[in-house]
Design an enzyme around this catalytic site. Sequence first.
Site: not given
Length: 608
Positions: A517, A217, A433-435, A475-476, A587-588
């Site tokens: 999570g 990934h 970001g895309i998700g 996950t997000s 963390d994003a």
Amino acid sequence: MTRLYNDPSAFADEMIEGFAAASGRWVRPVAGGVVRRRRPRTATVAVVVGGGSGHYPAFGGLVGPGLAHGAAMGNLFASPSAQQVYSVAKQANTGAGVLLTYGNYAGDVLHFDQAQERLIAEGIPCRTVLVTDDISSATADQRDQRRGIAGDLVVFKAAAAAAEAGYSLDEVARVAGHANHQTRSFGVAFTGCTLPGADTPLFTVPEGRMAVGMGIHGEPGINEQDVPTADQLAELLVTALLDEVPDGVGEIAGSRVAVILNGLGSVKYEELFVVYRRVAQLLTAAGVDVVEPDVGEFVTSFDMAGVSLTLTWLDDELERFWRAPADTPAYRKGPIGYAHPGDGPTAGAAATGEEPDGLVEVDPDGAIGEGPDGPAGTDPDAAAGPVIPAATADSQRAGQLVCAVLRAVRTTIDRHADELGRIDAVAGDGDHGIGMQRGAGAASLAAEEAGEQGAGVRTVLTRAADAWADRAGGTSGALWGAALRAMAETFNDASAPSGTDVATAVQQAAQAIVRYGKAELGDKTMVDALLPFSTALRHAVDDGLPLGDAWQRATAVAQAAADDTASLLPRKGRARPHAEKSLGTPDAGAVSLALVVAAVHTALVDQA
């Protein structure tokens, strides 16, 4: 880098549409992915695979006779949603149950598990086998935490061949689990991959160096070294895998192995053959009997330049299934007697032109006769549309406020999507970001549609939750969907929530994220910002502050907590194997949480 695309956020959807159009001989599109164009007249176990897009031929390219019965296909490097998995599994099911098998990634586990629960609740037997073949992603005593990479192919094929042989669901799951236990993979990368619309790759490797132990990934390797010769690379890969022989194999000399030398996207076939030449020599020298090796692209990482080697240690049963015929858009092995649309009778077909092997054709519109689970070509969720429950005027006004909040969230995420992707790419896969962008956009649209129909706050938020989870994937996506749904369930369509109700809803959302999570404070996840935010909001509301002021105070706490994650080492998710790389970068997920709650405050002020 990726040169041919339209809207980057639509790339995966357009890719899947084009793949299905080009591969109609084998597959037909359904909501969430693709399934085999033909299905058996008698019930057999359906093997459903899946994961994010960007890995072709995994996962849709592996659907067809002798291999998968269906593939749930998510956004680029993001797991398919639970709804996508459920939809594909329902369409693939013929009455003997469903095996879900996929690579071990947090988002996939969340979504596939939710889909499995839903299938079982509807009376469809369902089992799961995770693929954990990547030896670089965890130690041998933590095999259950390892990632699934090119070993996916071996596990998928063994399971599908067992299903074709008429094995029961429990036996198919046993075969898949055994194939996974016997499989080990190891890979390297010379360059990172660049997603559509991105200006830079997800990670870079200095000229003349290669990343060792990378993921599929865009995750960087666990270390770097000088680029070797082809023979030296073969020796590195073979040595690493022979150093970890599965329990029960016994002596290496005299063992049989299936071998996959996998190109990750940009390494040419000619280069792979040069490397495989030495791989074969080394295995022969070790006394290993190589059984039907495969050299090519099987599980890629978009345009990454890299190579992985997979060894599966065979017994008689696994060897039989490895040698079994298969015919899919991207993988074919041995003679196949299945006819395909437009081919006419093939070897094994009756002279009358009847379909061979007990298969029944699904026409392009999805209409076929009754199968074991009802009209097999129809969408199980097709309906005129859900009914909007009645709501009071107060609840409708609260629903409109939710719509305004989600519009603000969508605008904020759109503005920061690239930055969120950059942060995520430091030690992860760069898709956050895309998700978030897809999820926030879908949630906002769903909320607006419900609000326009007079929905109350609970219904508006529920529709937004489902849309976020379904559209974002990953996950997000699963966590934000669970959080919004938990909030919705604390409200109702009969009244407007108070500040205390909102604080309670946020607490419920936080508990849902922790539960699904399985993250704790200090794991370097969104939980590190969410829990302090939730606590601060509750205290501020209990202190008697109006909701807007209480939210503002808690937002400052969330931002500080998100910033503080820069000093943490990740203990969850794809960043865990690359923990040291993330030091100094927040963390994003925590950053996006802080952005979202700040956007909510802005909307609350604007709507006051």
